[in-house]
Design an enzyme around this catalytic site. Structure first.
Site, PDB file in Angstrom:
ATOM      1  NE  ARG A 231      -3.924  -0.923   0.263  1.00 33.09           N
ATOM      2  CZ  ARG A 231      -4.398  -2.433  -1.305  1.00 33.09           C
ATOM      3  NH1 ARG A 231      -3.057  -2.706  -2.110  1.00 33.09           N
ATOM      4  NH2 ARG A 231      -5.531  -3.204  -1.773  1.00 33.09           N
ATOM      5  CG  ASP A 255       1.395  -2.048  -9.065  1.00 34.37           C
ATOM      6  OD1 ASP A 255       0.983  -1.191  -9.502  1.00 34.37           O
ATOM      7  OD2 ASP A 255       0.366  -2.859  -8.097  1.00 34.37           O
ATOM      8  CD  GLU A 260      -3.011   3.408  -5.772  1.00 34.48           C
ATOM      9  OE1 GLU A 260      -3.791   3.129  -5.985  1.00 34.48           O
ATOM     10  OE2 GLU A 260      -2.063   3.494  -4.968  1.00 34.48           O
ATOM     11  CG  HIS A 279      -3.700  -0.258  -6.912  1.00 34.96           C
ATOM     12  ND1 HIS A 279      -3.554   0.292  -5.696  1.00 34.96           N
ATOM     13  CD2 HIS A 279      -2.955  -1.510  -6.803  1.00 34.96           C
ATOM     14  CE1 HIS A 279      -3.595  -0.382  -4.662  1.00 34.96           C
ATOM     15  NE2 HIS A 279      -3.398  -1.973  -5.279  1.00 34.96           N
TER      16      HIS A 279
END
Length: 320
Positions: A231, A255, A260, A279
């Site tokens: 995360r 990622d 985001e 992600h």
């Protein structure tokens, strides 16, 4: 007598939907990603598959029947955990369905950064023939995996194919296959300096938020590469940028991010020693079938027999 209701907040393949319906004959099952049209069903649902933030007001304010929510993600930090616990709702996650896809992404990052694939892709785009000072390899190096669940274990297994020394860090400290030495979170300062690759597969909790700060990066080798598929808020991005700029670490494969989509003004976009994916590490052609067949259906059977699901039950106090 009114039929018991299950709401699935997504459009499922017809075969998978039929497999679910066969497990609960007589139930009213509705599957749609258009939640605006199913407010009444959401207010009456006993089981909800796939959490969406848009349904939160209905669930918390109107629904009195809800017993179980199954998420379609491994992380549950975006859900109103305290409120759901107060309503005595059992929450189960999709932990475990990502092991193959995410471990593949981890090694894509590791190989890409080690073998300079990121530099060569840029060179190809600019028609530049340049060696990029390629010299490193991952064989016989040390990988440190923070969070040795299904993803971490699969990553450790693959690492052994590269003759890597595998270190693990988990809350319990319990040993597992393919991990040569296991550490606990209080040993982070001993763990980090040993690693050539540091892989974060942890959930976001109060204990893990901001774990990778300036101090953590100073503990890492200046040749080390950080991989984060856990995360975003586990890593302090400002501290990460500084560590990359100062050469405290060699590179990063990311990622997940604190915000985001990653804002366009983030300096991470332009850094040559950073690889970014949006992600998508867990994306796979088999995602829905794994959630349904490996988690949902076994949990339905257990729920109907015992009144509680048993696969991937979230501990509200731990946050995962």
């Amino acid at each position: 007598m009114m039929a018991r209701t299950m709401v699935i907040n997504k459009a499922l393949d017809e075969t998978l939907l039929q497999e679910i319906e066969q497990e609960i004959p007589g139930w009213h099952v509705i599957a749609t990603k258009n939640t605006d049209k199913i407010a009444d069903e959401l207010a009456e649902a006993e089981i909800i598959l796939h959490w969406k933030q848009a349904i939160e007001p209905i669930i918390l304010e109107q629904n009195k029947q809800l017993k179980w929510i199954q998420t379609w993600s491994a992380g549950v930090n975006s859900l109103p955990l305290e409120a759901l616990e107060q309503k005595n709702v059992t929450l189960t996650s999709a932990t475990g369905v990502h092991a193959y896809s995410i471990s593949e992404t981890i090694f894509a990052f590791m190989l890409g950064l080690t073998r300079k694939m990121n530099a060569y892709v840029r060179g190809q785009a600019n028609k530049e023939w340049h060696h990029a000072d390629l010299k490193l390899e991952i064989h016989n190096k040390t990988i440190g995996i923070l969070g040795v669940g299904a993803i971490g274990q699969e990553t450790a297994k693959i690492a052994k194919a590269f003759s890597m020394n595998v270190l693990g860090l988990r809350h319990s400290g319990k040993e597992t296959a393919y991990v040569d030495e296991m550490y606990t979170p209080d040993q982070l300062a001993t763990f980090l300096p040993e690693c050539d690759y540091v892989v974060i597969t942890l959930p976001l909790t109060e204990a893990t938020e901001g774990m990778f700060n300036n101090e953590a990066f100073r503990l890492m080798k200046d040749s080390a590469i950080l991989i984060n598929i856990g995360r975003g808020p586990i890593v302090d991005e400002e501290a990460l940028v500084q560590a990359l700029e100062k050469g405290e670490i060699a590179g990063a494969g990311l990622d997940v991010f604190q915000v985001e989509p990653l804002p366009k003004e983030s300096p991470l976009w332009e850094m040559e020693n950073v690889m970014i994916t949006p992600h998508t590490a867990g994306s796979t052609e088999h995602y829905d079938e794994r959630v349904v067949r490996d988690i949902v259906i076994p949990n339905i059977r257990q729920y109907l027999k015992q009144g509680e699901p048993s696969v991937n039950v979230v501990d509200y106090h731990k946050g995962y």
